[in-house]
Design an enzyme around this catalytic site. Sequence first.
Site, mmCIF file in Angstrom:
data_model
loop_
_atom_site.group_PDB
_atom_site.id
_atom_site.type_symbol
_atom_site.label_atom_id
_atom_site.label_comp_id
_atom_site.label_asym_id
_atom_site.label_seq_id
_atom_site.Cartn_x
_atom_site.Cartn_y
_atom_site.Cartn_z
ATOM 1 C CE LYS A 1 4.138 -2.973 -0.987
ATOM 2 N NZ LYS A 1 3.087 -2.464 -0.334
ATOM 3 C CD GLU B 1 4.200 3.718 -15.241
ATOM 4 O OE1 GLU B 1 4.403 2.495 -14.735
ATOM 5 O OE2 GLU B 1 2.794 4.319 -15.221
ATOM 6 N N GLY C 1 2.408 1.873 -0.456
ATOM 7 C CA GLY C 1 3.588 2.779 -1.483
ATOM 8 C C GLY C 1 3.373 4.281 -0.980
ATOM 9 C CD GLU D 1 -2.590 5.496 -5.168
ATOM 10 O OE1 GLU D 1 -2.487 4.812 -6.127
ATOM 11 O OE2 GLU D 1 -1.748 6.114 -4.742
ATOM 12 C CE LYS E 1 -0.355 0.229 -11.877
ATOM 13 N NZ LYS E 1 0.233 -0.646 -10.764
HETATM 14 C C1 G6Q Z 1 0.822 3.665 -3.840
HETATM 15 C C2 G6Q Z 1 0.563 3.047 -5.081
HETATM 16 C C3 G6Q Z 1 1.283 3.325 -6.243
HETATM 17 C C4 G6Q Z 1 2.804 2.802 -6.038
HETATM 18 C C5 G6Q Z 1 3.440 2.798 -7.574
HETATM 19 C C6 G6Q Z 1 4.723 2.442 -7.494
HETATM 20 O O1 G6Q Z 1 0.433 3.728 -2.637
HETATM 21 O O2 G6Q Z 1 0.328 1.621 -4.871
HETATM 22 O O3 G6Q Z 1 1.547 4.573 -6.435
HETATM 23 O O4 G6Q Z 1 3.668 3.189 -5.281
HETATM 24 O O5 G6Q Z 1 2.566 2.149 -8.415
HETATM 25 O O6 G6Q Z 1 4.684 1.078 -7.260
HETATM 26 P P1 G6Q Z 1 5.994 0.181 -7.099
HETATM 27 O O7 G6Q Z 1 6.673 0.890 -6.019
HETATM 28 O O8 G6Q Z 1 5.773 -1.167 -6.704
HETATM 29 O O9 G6Q Z 1 6.780 0.444 -8.265
#
Ligand code: G6Q
Length: 543
Positions: free
Chosen positions: A213, A219, A273, A359, A510
Amino acid sequence: MTTAALSSDSPLDTSAWAALRALAEGMEGTTIRSLVEADDSRPGRLTLDAAGLSLDFSRQRVTDEVLAQLRELAEQRGVAPARAAMLEGAHINTTEDRAVLHTALRRRGELSLIVDGQDISADVHDVLDRMGHFAERVRSGEWKGATGQRIRTVVNIGIGGSDLGPAMAYLALRAFSDRDLAFHFVSNVDPTDLAEAIRDLDPATTLFIVASKTFTTLETMTNAEAARRWLVNDLGPDSVSHHFVAVSTNASAVSAFGIDPAHMFGFWDWVGGRYSMDSAIGLSTMIAIGSDGFAQLLDGFRAMDEHFASAPAEANLPLHLGLLSVWNRNFLDIETTAVLPYSQYLSRFPAYLQQLTMESNGKSVRRDGTPVDYETGGIFWGEPGTNGQHSFYQLLHQGTDTVACDIIVVVQSENPDGDQQAMLVANALAQASVLSIGRDAAQVAADGTPAALVPHKVMPGDRPVNLIMLERLDPAALGALVALYEHSVFVQGVIWGIDSFDQWGVELGKKVAMGILSQLVEGIPADVDASTRASIARYEALR
Ligand code: G6Q
């Protein structure tokens, strides 16, 4: 659109909470066995159907009075107006000032939904059309790699919400996927994850989907860069546009990475996410099962959404699933729920659900920042049956903690072979019975068990069980199952007065990791506690 529907008051101040507390106290000594044995009509009355699924909660430690009072709690906590606010696009993710509109991802195309002056329904269907076009080109072989060969392997690089949903859905729907294509899901920054995924692959026939996103996640970007090096090393820099596509909300970062914006599939900040597997994040799912299969998946989500939005409280399945979680957590003091799918295809479903539930509802302050003085989100974990029966079920049956269980039964196998499916279902039903009803000393003794062994063989029962049954694990059923839990999580969050859609708890780790990384790689001392300094020193001595 307003967020006024969302309460920051304590649920403890409602009359329904007090009534439920009194009911729970009055039920001490009332077992699930006694409830089930007293009333033949109970299983029929305590089963709800929606979107092709059924939820049988007759093995929960609830009476009709408890259920009525739980629905009253939902009423007093404003679940219905909060639901309406979510569906209309109010910024119910208050700490991030965002709408929460994963339900818009599965709305019918002809129904517009104007949010902040924009018809987001039209936007959703534009992206779905582009995804469909691309997915069919990959599936048909029309999309070629840099050397002119068709794609044979798709590698999704993402983490958290950009990994768990697609990875779970791919496994769940393998019976409906194109077997000429192989899929891998790389998430961990451990270099082993990517290395093992690509070690036997041919770059010329591999397509990478970078799913992020933000397009800034450490990572994912680290793995994407490593994958790009692997590709370029073999096929040269011009190959990137043939072998990389992106799913993101961040067009400039996608472009800076070297991915043609024409090969980026967008989504929006109103898709969280962990609620994104039916957005463009599901591109790998669509390539696997085709655009028609993906449309069926969305149909299943939508059927459950429509039920949740319109069914009366007494018949509302996600509402009941959420309220039963609240009952078990707050009134029966049950901390954990085991998710036990009797389907090998659902092997990653517990992991998926872990993120969705923990979460979302692992929060200790209400929307206005005031601390809660009651329990919120429980711990979800699990493994598919029957495997778990041969390991951790011992504790479920006879341990000192009570664990609630969600048993998921799929009636028809996609791979029928003799009596194997009947064996699987027989085990699921047997466990549902033994966990909830148990086996008392008299029954054990009546089997001829030596007296000294009787206490060891008594099954206390009284473990609350939800039995979710679906006819077949097809794309529509999977959509309905996921939407069921999404809405259950929402109901719990509204009852508790928390923001189920932020995740501040994952941010600090993080930041601290970046500080430690600077020390490990560049020697810049990290500002950390004494124990962490000692661990860093030990690591540095050993590496
Ligand atoms: C989900 C969280 C988290 C997120 C990841 C990946 O609700 O926010 O799990 O999906 O940290 O984030 P990106 O899609 O921004 O890489």
